[in-house]
Motif scaffolding. Structure first.
Motif, short mmCIF file in Angstrom:
data_model
loop_
_atom_site.label_atom_id
_atom_site.label_comp_id
_atom_site.label_asym_id
_atom_site.label_seq_id
_atom_site.Cartn_x
_atom_site.Cartn_y
_atom_site.Cartn_z
N VAL A 299 40.96 62.10 35.80
CA VAL A 299 40.17 61.33 36.76
C VAL A 299 38.72 61.34 36.30
N LEU A 300 38.13 60.17 36.22
CA LEU A 300 36.74 60.07 35.79
C LEU A 300 35.90 59.54 36.95
N PRO A 301 34.61 59.83 36.92
CA PRO A 301 33.74 59.25 37.94
C PRO A 301 33.80 57.71 37.88
N THR A 302 33.83 57.09 39.05
CA THR A 302 33.84 55.63 39.06
C THR A 302 32.83 55.12 40.07
N THR A 303 32.48 53.88 39.91
CA THR A 303 31.71 53.24 40.95
C THR A 303 32.12 51.77 40.99
N VAL A 304 31.65 51.07 42.01
CA VAL A 304 32.11 49.71 42.22
C VAL A 304 30.93 48.76 42.29
N ALA A 305 31.11 47.58 41.73
CA ALA A 305 30.05 46.57 41.79
C ALA A 305 30.65 45.22 42.18
N VAL A 306 29.88 44.39 42.83
CA VAL A 306 30.31 43.05 43.22
C VAL A 306 29.29 42.04 42.71
N VAL A 307 29.78 40.90 42.26
CA VAL A 307 28.85 39.84 41.86
C VAL A 307 29.52 38.50 42.12
N HIS A 308 28.72 37.52 42.49
CA HIS A 308 29.27 36.22 42.90
C HIS A 308 28.96 35.15 41.87
N PHE A 309 29.79 34.12 41.84
CA PHE A 309 29.63 33.07 40.83
C PHE A 309 29.78 31.70 41.48
N PRO A 310 29.15 30.71 40.87
CA PRO A 310 29.30 29.36 41.43
C PRO A 310 30.72 28.84 41.28
N ASP A 311 31.42 29.20 40.23
CA ASP A 311 32.82 28.77 40.12
C ASP A 311 33.64 29.76 39.31
N VAL A 312 34.94 29.54 39.32
CA VAL A 312 35.87 30.48 38.69
C VAL A 312 35.66 30.55 37.18
N ARG A 313 35.41 29.39 36.59
CA ARG A 313 35.29 29.36 35.14
C ARG A 313 34.17 30.28 34.66
N LYS A 314 33.01 30.17 35.34
CA LYS A 314 31.87 31.01 34.94
C LYS A 314 32.24 32.49 35.09
N ALA A 315 32.92 32.78 36.18
CA ALA A 315 33.31 34.18 36.43
C ALA A 315 34.21 34.68 35.30
N CYS A 316 35.15 33.85 34.90
CA CYS A 316 36.09 34.27 33.84
C CYS A 316 35.37 34.48 32.51
N ASP A 396 29.56 57.18 46.64
CA ASP A 396 31.02 57.12 46.63
C ASP A 396 31.58 56.44 47.87
N LYS A 397 30.94 56.72 49.02
CA LYS A 397 31.44 56.16 50.27
C LYS A 397 31.28 54.65 50.25
N ASP A 398 30.14 54.25 49.79
CA ASP A 398 29.84 52.83 49.68
C ASP A 398 30.86 52.16 48.75
N ALA A 399 31.12 52.83 47.62
CA ALA A 399 32.07 52.29 46.64
C ALA A 399 33.44 52.13 47.28
N GLU A 400 33.83 53.13 48.02
CA GLU A 400 35.14 53.08 48.65
C GLU A 400 35.22 51.90 49.61
N GLU A 401 34.16 51.69 50.35
CA GLU A 401 34.15 50.59 51.32
C GLU A 401 34.29 49.24 50.64
N ILE A 402 33.52 49.09 49.57
CA ILE A 402 33.59 47.80 48.88
C ILE A 402 34.99 47.60 48.32
N TRP A 403 35.56 48.67 47.75
CA TRP A 403 36.89 48.53 47.14
C TRP A 403 37.94 48.26 48.22
N ASP A 404 37.72 48.82 49.41
CA ASP A 404 38.63 48.54 50.51
C ASP A 404 38.61 47.05 50.86
#
Ligand SMILES: Cc1cc2nc3c(=O)[nH]c(=O)nc-3n(C[C@H](O)[C@H](O)[C@H](O)COP(=O)(O)OP(=O)(O)OC[C@H]3O[C@@H](n4cnc5c(N)ncnc54)[C@H](O)[C@@H]3O)c2cc1C
Ligand SMILES: Cc1cc2nc3c(=O)[nH]c(=O)nc-3n(C[C@H](O)[C@H](O)[C@H](O)COP(=O)(O)OP(=O)(O)OC[C@H]3O[C@@H](n4cnc5c(N)ncnc54)[C@H](O)[C@@H]3O)c2cc1C
Lengths: 548, 557
Positions: A299-316, A396-404
């Motif tokens: 088990v390694l330390p993890t964290t979570v990030a979110v980012v938004h895109f104008p469309d799917v292609r750019k995200a991919c 960590d709590k924040d990360a868990e919430e986002i992942w939820d």
């Protein structure tokens, strides 16, 4: 014709001998009639031997014909009744063998999909490998179909009963962890009876700071079901799927009733082709898995990030770029704007995300600092591709919430239309084709008028559209959309199922995807292991008329 | 049959009193009256006829069987030497010499011998009957069809670096398919991190090509120099990178194009990175050693190239060294470790003597670490490794190469291990062993082996992919000392048993070939081996594909 048939001739000869006069003569021991009787004897004997020769030949070829029969023959309902009696005798404990109508019904159906189903004839709860062997032997004796049942979270009708009836083997009691070898270097391994529930395992293993990385399909999936469906999940980006090297060996009860252990415990072995792999993705059609040794990752330390895109292609594009940077990414998931809206409705107290196509990253690293470093790289790359609103979990709590938020997608989607059900789709293509696939599917969905949020394991090119339906008409449309989606994916050199398996739902696409020859090879393996066709019949292998 | 015979002739339970005349004869003569040929046969003529015909029927069956086995000797089922000649003619007709006069079908004794034996293995080997160079999947199909018409075994020869007699000829005569001309890279999909190539392509060439084209990807399986994709699939190979990337049995081969023994061509999967469409038939051919079909093309998954650096630590004994490895891999930097290699003191000595490297090293048991990641990660990892090895009693200086140049030099010690072993002991030959156990058992195994070899008075060096629990003892012997050779063989045997008793395998990466067949049933159990055999029988009913390899002969009951 008849004249040439030696069998016929032989009969006619004996016919002659039945003549009363002849009979008397032959039985007589007096030597006076010896010479005519000798020649007749020779004639008789030649005839008889030829006849028996042919009879033997016919018998031998008949044996062969049975083996190569394409359609399996199952026992009669009376046979099945006898089998049930025998099961009850073998397992005197009255809870082990159940013919309770509710029980046999519940084990043969699933609310997760729309495939036609039948109740099993009987449900048995074995608690050891020996129990499973007993059940398999009885199934063999009475030619009764046999279907393993574990977490029951499959989505393609994998554990449906067979129309002829059959034995359902519920593995619920076989969920014990037998040994955890944490000392075995970084990645401890555990031998466990396969049916370990995911959450139990997670708790147990958290204590020893280990986890089996690819284990993240549905929350109650079990190892037996995961192996059999060839599952994967969000972690596949970093750790690969169940078809990788996470299962070191399995103990299997073969259709013949024989028990084998496919390999030993060393982490690698070149001792021939690996028979473990035969059972991964076989959906219970080649044997019943009773024990597994799995490899674990630290088990390694993890964290979570979110980012938004104008469309799917750019995200991919952003994902592709980030992946080749070699930063520690454990998961990368895409949720479309509709899903983001659904999540907002579903978790009103949660964060306020823009209703845009969004990437969820789970980053992995050896320290806080390295996580921040990775996050910086991700942000840079994302913004280069038009990403905005980058958020990194504060703790960590924040990360868990986002992942939820990500994890709740399935139920959030269902909540979009009260009372609806969903038809899950699951295709996978080479990652560079994913934007095209998603884009074309979106167009198709728009035309169909269905509400269908989409989520994808973009790192692997796998995505699911959750087709929401409220009535039969919708369901019909959804089925057509789903079929078109599969054809589209296959045309892009992809697969009809990235992780859910074939079951009843996808077998009609198998020939199109793999080609006649490969499917024939799979069937050959099936026939070789299970000549009577008893193990989970009707699943996985395309029917004869599905080809072409 | 005799039992059957006897039963039929058995007198009834309460034999009727014999006629008075008969009682005076000796007993066995009296008994002959029960023979259906006897005039005095006491039962009805029907019984007599039945018994007689039964005896004749059995006689006929036996006679047919005998004639059958005399004319078509059992066990071979293969074509005769005349069939071999016919096959060669057919091949020559189908594959004429190229325009510049090069032969595509060769029966030159040197070629036949060279394609059937290997410098690297000491198992009995025999030459092929003919060698054909294939250029395409269609060529392979044609060859397989000719082979099955004439019932001649087919053996694939690719990089020829395998170590267990994998590509030796078959005794009834065999067609050897040389894949060296099928070495093209067909498509590179950088955006999908995958690549399609022919089976004869070498992994080193693939990585060189990617580097030349400036594509920051590579194929991480790294067996012997000169090994090819087809052979790597055949043996189920791995190498130093397996610590980080796993082996050939993982997900590096997305799909294979295979010519099956019946001449049919299949593609096992499509190009998606994952698929749950049933069990993966790709995996059937990985480790099958060319016994189930011939791979002609493969789609490989590629990994991003990351910067790497090398660290080195030395220990007083191998146990300390191996114990340290587990702690390093368990640390948060475990994911940054690409390779961990153990070289024992004998090996370091050999390297110093052979002198292929820049500077000699102190003669101790030594660990080499290849660390990957960005600069910061590598430095932190190195620091952590230094701390861990110290705790395990490392001696001398912990070396860490800061620059790429230094890293290359340090790693060259590992790279030249085998050549150095040979170079330091000129005139000797070397038997490469290959066992693998659960990592926690490795110290016990290595220690046991070193003691055993010392007791047997054998010279050896050790190099191991210790991160996976895999290690090779290279045991030396002089070619003109048959006694020493026998001793080596026995030591290898003991080594394999030691590994098996520790829940390990007789081969970590080199495969079974002819050399390890005898251990397979012990390792996997008769049931698993029988499963493998029955799949072989189903896929290749005539047994034409690389016969005599991999599958142990069924136990005689
Ligand atoms: C909300 C939700 C989310 C999901 N997400 C994912 C996901 O992200 N990734 C993914 O891969 N899947 C996902 N799935 C699908 C499902 O969780 C997986 O396919 C899982 O592997 C099924 O495991 P199970 O224990 O429920 O198996 P079951 O449904 O009980 O059985 C599956 C098949 O395996 C056979 N089988 C079961 N046990 C044995 C045994 N011991 N021996 C031999 N055969 C056996 C059964 O006969 C059946 O054919 C999801 C499902 C749901 C409902
Ligand atoms: C110095 C040295 C170091 C080595 N180090 C390692 C190591 O670190 N790790 C490791 O795993 N191995 C190692 N090996 C062993 C060897 O390199 C591997 O076994 C390698 O995979 C063999 O590949 P090849 O192309 O030489 O195959 P070959 O020797 O040509 O053939 C191997 C087998 O595969 C079959 N085969 C070949 N091509 C095909 C095809 N197209 N279709 C079907 N079957 C085919 C052959 O019939 C044969 O049975 C080493 C060998 C040497 C000499």
């Amino acid at each position: 014709m008849q004249k040439r048939n030696p069998l016929f001739r032989a009969q006619s000869i004996t016919g002659n001998w039945r003549f009363p006069k002849a009979q008397r003569r032959f039985t007589s021991t007096s030597s006076t009639h010896a010479s005519p009787s000798i020649s007749r004897t020779i004639l008789l004997l030649t005839g008889a031997s030829i006849a028996s020769g042919f009879a033997g030949f016919a018998w031998a070829t008949r044996q062969k014909a049975i083996v190569s029969l394409a359609k399996p023959e199952y026992g009669s309902p009376q046979d099945f009744q006898k089998a049930i009696v025998e099961l009850k005798n073998s397992f005197p404990d009255k809870d082990t063998v159940s013919t309770d109508p509710e029980d046999v019904y519940a084990h043969g159906f699933s609310v997760n999909d729309y495939h036609p189903g039948f109740a099993h004839s009987v449900v048995v709860y074995p608690s050891s490998t020996e129990d499973v062997v007993k059940i398999v032997k009885i199934a063999n004796k009475y030619h009764m179909p046999i279907v393993a049942y574990s977490g029951a979270t499959s989505l393609e009708g994998q554990f449906r009963g067979h129309s002829a009836g059959g034995i359902c083997v519920d593995m619920a009691l076989m969920s014990e962890i037998l040994a955890i070898n944490e000392a075995d270097s970084d990645m401890a391994r555990i031998d466990l009876d396969h049916s370990m529930k995911y959450f139990v395992m997670f708790q147990t293993l958290k204590a020893s700071l280990c986890f089996s990385p690819q284990i993240d399909p549905a929350p109650t999936a079990t190892l037996g079901g995961m192996i059999s469906n060839g599952c994967s999940g969000t972690n596949a980006v970093r750790y690969g799927t169940s078809k990788g090297e996470w299962f070191l060996n399995v103990t299997v009860v073969l259709p013949s009733g024989e028990v084998i252990k496919t390999r030993r415990r060393s982490r690698k072995s070149s001792a021939g082709f690996d028979t473990t792999k035969l059972f991964i993705g076989a959906e219970g059609t080649l044997g019943i898995i009773t024990e597994v040794t799995i490899r674990l990752a630290p088990v390694l330390p993890t964290t979570v990030a979110v980012v938004h895109f104008p469309d799917v292609r750019k995200a991919c594009e952003a994902v592709k770029d980030v992946m080749n940077k070699g930063v520690g990414i454990q998961c990368v998931e895409i949720l479309d704007d509709l899903f983001m809206q659904a999540i907002k409705n579903f978790r009103p107290t949660g964060r306020d995300y823009p209703q845009k196509d969004t990437l969820f990253f789970k980053l992995q690293g050896y320290s806080e600092a390295s996580l921040e470093e990775s996050a910086k790289v991700v942000q840079e790359v994302a913004e280069k591709h038009g990403g905005f609103g980058f958020q990194l979990a504060k703790d960590d709590k924040d990360a868990e919430e986002i992942w939820d938020d990500r994890k709740s997608a399935h139920y959030a989607g269902l909540a979009l239309i009260p009372g609806c059900r969903s038809l899950a789709t699951d295709v996978c293509v080479p990652v560079s084709r994913l934007p095209d696939l998603i884009y074309e599917t979106q167009q198709d969905l728009k035309q169909s008028g269905l509400v269908a949020p989409m989520v994808g394991h973009v790192g692997d090119g796998n995505f699911h559209a959750q087709l929401l339906v409220t009535n039969d008409a919708d369901l019909e449309i959804a089925k057509q959309v789903s079929a078109r989606l599969v054809h589209r994916a296959i045309a892009m050199d992809g697969t009809c199922t990235g992780e859910h398996g074939v079951g009843l739902g996808k077998k009609k696409y198998l020939v199109e995807e793999l080609g006649e020859g490969t499917v024939e090879l799979m069937k050959l393996v099936k026939r070789t292991l299970d000549p009577l066709g008893l193990f989970n019949p009707g699943k996985l292998y395309p029917d004869e008329n599905d080809s072409k | 049959m005799s039992l059957f015979h006897r039963c039929l002739l058995q007198p009834p339970r309460n034999p009727q009193p014999l006629p008075s005349g008969a009682s005076s004869r000796p007993r066995f003569v009296a008994f002959t009256q029960y023979s259906p040929w006897s005039r005095e046969f006491p039962f009805s003529w029907r019984t007599r006829a039945l018994l007689q015909s039964a005896v004749y029927a059995i006689g006929i069956v036996l006679a047919t069987n005998y004639v059958d086995s005399a004319w078509f000797p059992k066990g071979s089922g293969y074509g005769s030497s005349r069939d071999v000649k016919i096959a060669i003619e057919k091949l020559k007709l189908t594959f004429p010499d190229t325009e510049d006069g090069e032969e595509r079908v060769s029966t030159h004794p040197d070629v036949l011998h060279e394609h059937g034996s290997s410098e690297n293995s000491y198992h009995p080997a025999s030459a092929h009957s003919v060698v054909v160079r294939a250029q395409s999947t269609e060529d392979v199909v044609t060859i397989v069809k000719i082979a099955s018409e004439c019932k001649i075994p087919v053996v694939v020869y690719s990089g020829a670096t395998s170590l267990e007699g994998h590509f030796s000829g078959a005794s009834p005569g065999s067609i050897c398919i040389d894949m060296s001309e099928m070495d093209k890279i067909l498509e590179i999909h950088e955006a999908d991190s995958d690549l399609i190539c022919q089976a004869g392509a070498r992994w080193e060439d693939i990585n060189d090509t990617l580097e030349e084209k400036g594509i920051p990807l590579f194929f991480p399986l790294d067996p012997g120099p000169g090994a090819t994709i087809g052979g790597m699939i055949g043996t189920g190979c791995s190498g130093t990178n397996a610590v980080r990337y796993g082996t050939a049995k993982a997900e590096w081969f997305l799909n294979l194009t295979v010519v099956l023994p019946n001449g049919e061509v299949i593609k096992t999967r499509r190009r998606a990175r994952k698929s749950s469409a049933g069990f993966d038939t790709t995996k059937l051919f990985i480790g099958a050693e060319g016994t189930l079909g011939i791979v002609t093309e493969a789609t490989l998954r590629l990994a991003p190239v990351l910067p790497t650096r090398i660290a080195m630590a030395q220990f007083k004994n191998v146990e300390q060294a191996v114990n340290a490895v587990q702690d390093v891999l368990n640390s948060p930097y475990g994911g940054n470790i690409q390779c961990v290699e153990l070289l024992d003191d004998d090996m370091i000595h050999a390297i110093n003597v052979a002198g292929f490297t820049l500077k000699p090293l102190p003669v101790h048991d030594t660990l080499f670490f290849k660390i990957q990641g960005d600069q910061a990660a590598i430095k932190l990892a190195a620091k952590t490794i230094a701390k861990i090895v110290k705790a395990h009693g490392s001696t001398g200086k912990f070396e860490f190469s800061e620059t790429e140049e230094e890293a290359k030099n340090l790693w060259s010690n590992r790279k030249y291990a085998l050549t150095s072993t040979m170079g330091a002991h000129p005139g000797t030959r070397c038997w490469t062993t290959d066992v693998c156990v659960p990592v926690s058992k490795l110290p016990e195994l290595v220690y046991g082996t070193k003691t055993d070899l010392a007791e047997a008075g054998l010279r050896s060096t050790i190099v191991g992919h210790v991160g996976d629990g895999n290690f090779h003892a290279l045991i030396l012997f002089s070619p003109d000392d048959p006694e020493e050779f026998e001793k080596v063989k026995e030591a290898v045997h003991r080594l394999v048993h030691r590994a098996l008793s520790l829940d390990g395998t007789c081969t970590g990466e080199h495969g079974i070939g002819v050399g390890k067949k005898e251990y397979l049933a012990e390792e996997l159990g008769e049931g698993t081996v029988e499963l493998m055999r029955s799949i072989k029988k189903a896929v290749d009913p005539m047994g034409l594909m690389n016969p005599g390899k991999l599958y142990p002969d069924p136990p005689t009951k």
